[in-house]
Motif scaffolding. Structure first.
Motif, PDB file in Angstrom:
ATOM      1  N   TYR A 197     -20.243  -4.503   5.473  1.00 46.57           N
ATOM      2  CA  TYR A 197     -19.729  -3.720   4.351  1.00 46.57           C
ATOM      3  C   TYR A 197     -19.957  -4.539   3.085  1.00 46.57           C
ATOM      4  O   TYR A 197     -19.416  -5.640   2.934  1.00 46.57           O
ATOM      5  CB  TYR A 197     -18.230  -3.446   4.563  1.00 46.57           C
ATOM      6  CG  TYR A 197     -17.619  -2.469   3.586  1.00 46.57           C
ATOM      7  CD1 TYR A 197     -17.704  -1.093   3.797  1.00 46.57           C
ATOM      8  CD2 TYR A 197     -16.933  -2.919   2.467  1.00 46.57           C
ATOM      9  CE1 TYR A 197     -17.129  -0.198   2.915  1.00 46.57           C
ATOM     10  CE2 TYR A 197     -16.353  -2.022   1.578  1.00 46.57           C
ATOM     11  CZ  TYR A 197     -16.454  -0.666   1.801  1.00 46.57           C
ATOM     12  OH  TYR A 197     -15.877   0.220   0.926  1.00 46.57           O
TER      13      TYR A 197
ATOM     14  N   LYS B 240      -0.501   5.541   4.165  1.00 53.91           N
ATOM     15  CA  LYS B 240      -1.495   4.754   4.899  1.00 53.91           C
ATOM     16  C   LYS B 240      -0.878   3.952   6.047  1.00 53.91           C
ATOM     17  O   LYS B 240      -1.585   3.246   6.758  1.00 53.91           O
ATOM     18  CB  LYS B 240      -2.223   3.807   3.947  1.00 53.91           C
ATOM     19  CG  LYS B 240      -3.030   4.523   2.875  1.00 53.91           C
ATOM     20  CD  LYS B 240      -3.732   3.520   1.976  1.00 53.91           C
ATOM     21  CE  LYS B 240      -4.544   4.228   0.903  1.00 53.91           C
ATOM     22  NZ  LYS B 240      -5.247   3.273   0.022  1.00 53.91           N
TER      23      LYS B 240
ATOM     24  N   TYR C 157      -0.275  -0.983   9.950  1.00 53.71           N
ATOM     25  CA  TYR C 157      -1.172  -0.739   8.812  1.00 53.71           C
ATOM     26  C   TYR C 157      -2.504  -1.447   9.025  1.00 53.71           C
ATOM     27  O   TYR C 157      -2.543  -2.660   9.269  1.00 53.71           O
ATOM     28  CB  TYR C 157      -0.514  -1.237   7.513  1.00 53.71           C
ATOM     29  CG  TYR C 157      -1.440  -1.272   6.324  1.00 53.71           C
ATOM     30  CD1 TYR C 157      -2.098  -0.131   5.887  1.00 53.71           C
ATOM     31  CD2 TYR C 157      -1.640  -2.463   5.623  1.00 53.71           C
ATOM     32  CE1 TYR C 157      -2.934  -0.162   4.791  1.00 53.71           C
ATOM     33  CE2 TYR C 157      -2.481  -2.505   4.530  1.00 53.71           C
ATOM     34  CZ  TYR C 157      -3.130  -1.351   4.110  1.00 53.71           C
ATOM     35  OH  TYR C 157      -3.967  -1.398   3.033  1.00 53.71           O
ATOM     36  N   GLU C 158      -3.609  -0.693   8.962  1.00 57.80           N
ATOM     37  CA  GLU C 158      -4.948  -1.257   9.086  1.00 57.80           C
ATOM     38  C   GLU C 158      -5.658  -1.102   7.749  1.00 57.80           C
ATOM     39  O   GLU C 158      -6.167  -0.031   7.418  1.00 57.80           O
ATOM     40  CB  GLU C 158      -5.729  -0.539  10.197  1.00 57.80           C
ATOM     41  CG  GLU C 158      -5.218  -0.796  11.592  1.00 57.80           C
ATOM     42  CD  GLU C 158      -5.323  -2.267  11.981  1.00 57.80           C
ATOM     43  OE1 GLU C 158      -6.228  -2.951  11.456  1.00 57.80           O
ATOM     44  OE2 GLU C 158      -4.514  -2.719  12.793  1.00 57.80           O
ATOM     45  N   PRO C 159      -5.700  -2.160   6.968  1.00 58.97           N
ATOM     46  CA  PRO C 159      -6.339  -2.063   5.648  1.00 58.97           C
ATOM     47  C   PRO C 159      -7.843  -1.873   5.777  1.00 58.97           C
ATOM     48  O   PRO C 159      -8.467  -2.350   6.727  1.00 58.97           O
ATOM     49  CB  PRO C 159      -5.995  -3.406   5.000  1.00 58.97           C
ATOM     50  CG  PRO C 159      -5.788  -4.337   6.144  1.00 58.97           C
ATOM     51  CD  PRO C 159      -5.178  -3.512   7.238  1.00 58.97           C
ATOM     52  N   SER C 160      -8.428  -1.178   4.808  1.00 65.45           N
ATOM     53  CA  SER C 160      -9.877  -1.001   4.788  1.00 65.45           C
ATOM     54  C   SER C 160     -10.524  -2.322   4.358  1.00 65.45           C
ATOM     55  O   SER C 160      -9.859  -3.238   3.870  1.00 65.45           O
ATOM     56  CB  SER C 160     -10.258   0.097   3.796  1.00 65.45           C
ATOM     57  OG  SER C 160      -9.948  -0.301   2.467  1.00 65.45           O
ATOM     58  N   LYS C 161     -11.835  -2.412   4.534  1.00 66.93           N
ATOM     59  CA  LYS C 161     -12.540  -3.640   4.149  1.00 66.93           C
ATOM     60  C   LYS C 161     -12.454  -3.871   2.644  1.00 66.93           C
ATOM     61  O   LYS C 161     -12.373  -5.015   2.192  1.00 66.93           O
ATOM     62  CB  LYS C 161     -13.989  -3.565   4.607  1.00 66.93           C
ATOM     63  CG  LYS C 161     -14.152  -3.622   6.120  1.00 66.93           C
ATOM     64  CD  LYS C 161     -15.605  -3.693   6.526  1.00 66.93           C
ATOM     65  CE  LYS C 161     -15.744  -3.839   8.032  1.00 66.93           C
ATOM     66  NZ  LYS C 161     -17.152  -3.975   8.458  1.00 66.93           N
TER      67      LYS C 161
ATOM     68  N   GLU D 152      -9.937  -3.027   0.776  1.00 66.11           N
ATOM     69  CA  GLU D 152      -8.581  -3.511   0.515  1.00 66.11           C
ATOM     70  C   GLU D 152      -8.431  -4.976   0.927  1.00 66.11           C
ATOM     71  O   GLU D 152      -7.757  -5.754   0.252  1.00 66.11           O
ATOM     72  CB  GLU D 152      -7.570  -2.643   1.260  1.00 66.11           C
ATOM     73  CG  GLU D 152      -7.442  -1.240   0.686  1.00 66.11           C
ATOM     74  CD  GLU D 152      -6.595  -0.332   1.552  1.00 66.11           C
ATOM     75  OE1 GLU D 152      -5.901   0.529   0.989  1.00 66.11           O
ATOM     76  OE2 GLU D 152      -6.626  -0.468   2.786  1.00 66.11           O
TER      77      GLU D 152
ATOM     78  N   ASN E  14     -15.656  -8.747   6.201  1.00 63.94           N
ATOM     79  CA  ASN E  14     -16.525  -8.457   7.345  1.00 63.94           C
ATOM     80  C   ASN E  14     -16.266  -9.344   8.557  1.00 63.94           C
ATOM     81  O   ASN E  14     -17.045  -9.328   9.511  1.00 63.94           O
ATOM     82  CB  ASN E  14     -17.989  -8.589   6.909  1.00 63.94           C
ATOM     83  CG  ASN E  14     -18.416  -7.498   5.952  1.00 63.94           C
ATOM     84  OD1 ASN E  14     -18.633  -6.366   6.342  1.00 63.94           O
ATOM     85  ND2 ASN E  14     -18.525  -7.850   4.675  1.00 63.94           N
TER      86      ASN E  14
ATOM     87  N   LYS F 130     -15.543   2.645  -4.732  1.00 71.52           N
ATOM     88  CA  LYS F 130     -16.326   2.701  -3.496  1.00 71.52           C
ATOM     89  C   LYS F 130     -17.636   3.449  -3.738  1.00 71.52           C
ATOM     90  O   LYS F 130     -17.700   4.392  -4.530  1.00 71.52           O
ATOM     91  CB  LYS F 130     -15.520   3.383  -2.395  1.00 71.52           C
ATOM     92  CG  LYS F 130     -14.274   2.607  -1.984  1.00 71.52           C
ATOM     93  CD  LYS F 130     -13.538   3.287  -0.850  1.00 71.52           C
ATOM     94  CE  LYS F 130     -12.302   2.509  -0.447  1.00 71.52           C
ATOM     95  NZ  LYS F 130     -11.557   3.134   0.669  1.00 71.52           N
TER      96      LYS F 130
ATOM     97  N   ASP G 232     -16.615  -8.163  12.483  1.00 72.73           N
ATOM     98  CA  ASP G 232     -17.161  -6.805  12.539  1.00 72.73           C
ATOM     99  C   ASP G 232     -18.676  -6.868  12.378  1.00 72.73           C
ATOM    100  O   ASP G 232     -19.184  -7.457  11.435  1.00 72.73           O
ATOM    101  CB  ASP G 232     -16.550  -5.940  11.427  1.00 72.73           C
ATOM    102  CG  ASP G 232     -16.787  -4.463  11.670  1.00 72.73           C
ATOM    103  OD1 ASP G 232     -17.745  -4.127  12.390  1.00 72.73           O
ATOM    104  OD2 ASP G 232     -16.026  -3.643  11.128  1.00 72.73           O
TER     105      ASP G 232
ATOM    106  N   THR H  59       0.842  -1.196   0.000  1.00 73.06           N
ATOM    107  CA  THR H  59       0.000   0.000   0.000  1.00 73.06           C
ATOM    108  C   THR H  59       0.874   1.241   0.000  1.00 73.06           C
ATOM    109  O   THR H  59       2.108   1.160   0.026  1.00 73.06           O
ATOM    110  CB  THR H  59      -0.929   0.003   1.230  1.00 73.06           C
ATOM    111  OG1 THR H  59      -1.865   1.071   1.109  1.00 73.06           O
ATOM    112  CG2 THR H  59      -0.136   0.146   2.518  1.00 73.06           C
TER     113      THR H  59
END
Length: 263
Positions: free
Chosen positions: A127, A27, A54-58, A60, A120, A83, A123, A23
């Protein structure tokens, strides 16, 4: 995701983190644990240690998961993420759409389901992940809407209830939405997954035909006053005779047009 990287310089350690996480550097959160020290005559002693988080988005997470699936399938392609308000659409690019889509989109549906589960995991806030390739979803939507219109027309003409082939929830929603815009018909889903299907009915069905005079009961095939017995399998309504003839909508229900979209 947190990891410590060791290199000759801090910049090199950061570059290693970018490569590892796949990434942009912006980020990633960096924390310098140890800097290289200068010794006599300017010689560098020790190495730089940098902690990278690093916390990737859902989106990603889903993209990386799909890339791993395609790699194991031997498919070399690129993914494009768009998105939206509900989640993200991941478009599988390239000339391998036939393999990725599969029969009636089943392969792509499976990839979408697994990617959604991965994104998901753990969580409560869902999403939505949608997977597409070469505009298949939109083309399929048009065919299903045409199918709903043709079947609804037949239902309105005959008053009969017609069942479609089993479909996944996404395709059933398209049928229900299309039928809802047609006056005089209604639809519902029946059965259990994965054989759940849509049934289209008239809101003003025709009453059954009355038994004819003279003693012959057409419905039961009884012999009265010299009439010839005939079973229900032999007796066919005019609609059934007409409906059995090859028509464009027949191919939509059970043939290649319904089951396959040429990309």
């Amino acid at each position: 995701m947190k990891k410590v990287f060791t290199a000759k310089t801090i910049d090199e350690a950061k570059a290693m983190a970018v490569s590892e996480f796949g990434t942009d550097e912006s980020k990633i959160t960096f924390n310098v644990i140890e800097e290289p020290k200068k010794g006599l005559f300017g010689k560098i002693k020790g190495e730089a240690k940098v902690e990278a988080e690093y916390e990737p988005s859902k989106a990603e997470i889903a993209k990386e998961y799909i890339q791993s699936i395609l790699k194991n399938m031997g498919i070399d392609t690129t993914l494009e993420v768009t998105k939206n308000e509900d989640g993200a659409v991941i478009e599988i690019m390239g000339d391998t759409s036939g393999t990725v889509i599969g029969r009636r989109g089943e392969t792509m549906d499976a990839i979408q389901y697994l990617a959604s589960m991965a994104a998901n995991k753990g969580d409560k806030e869902y999403y939505r992940i949608s997977v597409d390739s070469c505009g298949y979803r939109e083309k399929r939507k048009v065919i299903l809407e045409n199918l709903a219109a043709k079947i609804s027309k037949a239902v309105l003409r005959t008053g009969r209830t017609i069942s479609l082939e089993p479909m996944n929830p996404y395709e059933r929603r398209i049928i229900h939405s299309a039928v809802a815009n047609i006056e005089g018909v209604t639809s519902k889903s029946i059965g259990e997954e994965p054989y759940r299907k849509v049934v289209i009915s008239s809101t003003n069905p025709r009453p059954p035909k009355k038994e004819g005079k003279g003693g012959y009961n057409k419905r039961r095939g009884d012999r009265k006053n010299g009439g010839s017995p005939r079973s229900m399998d032999v007796m066919k309504t005019s609609f059934e005779k007409e409906y059995k003839k090859p028509k464009p909508e027949d191919s939509l229900i059970s043939g290649d047009l319904y089951g396959k979209i040429d990309i």
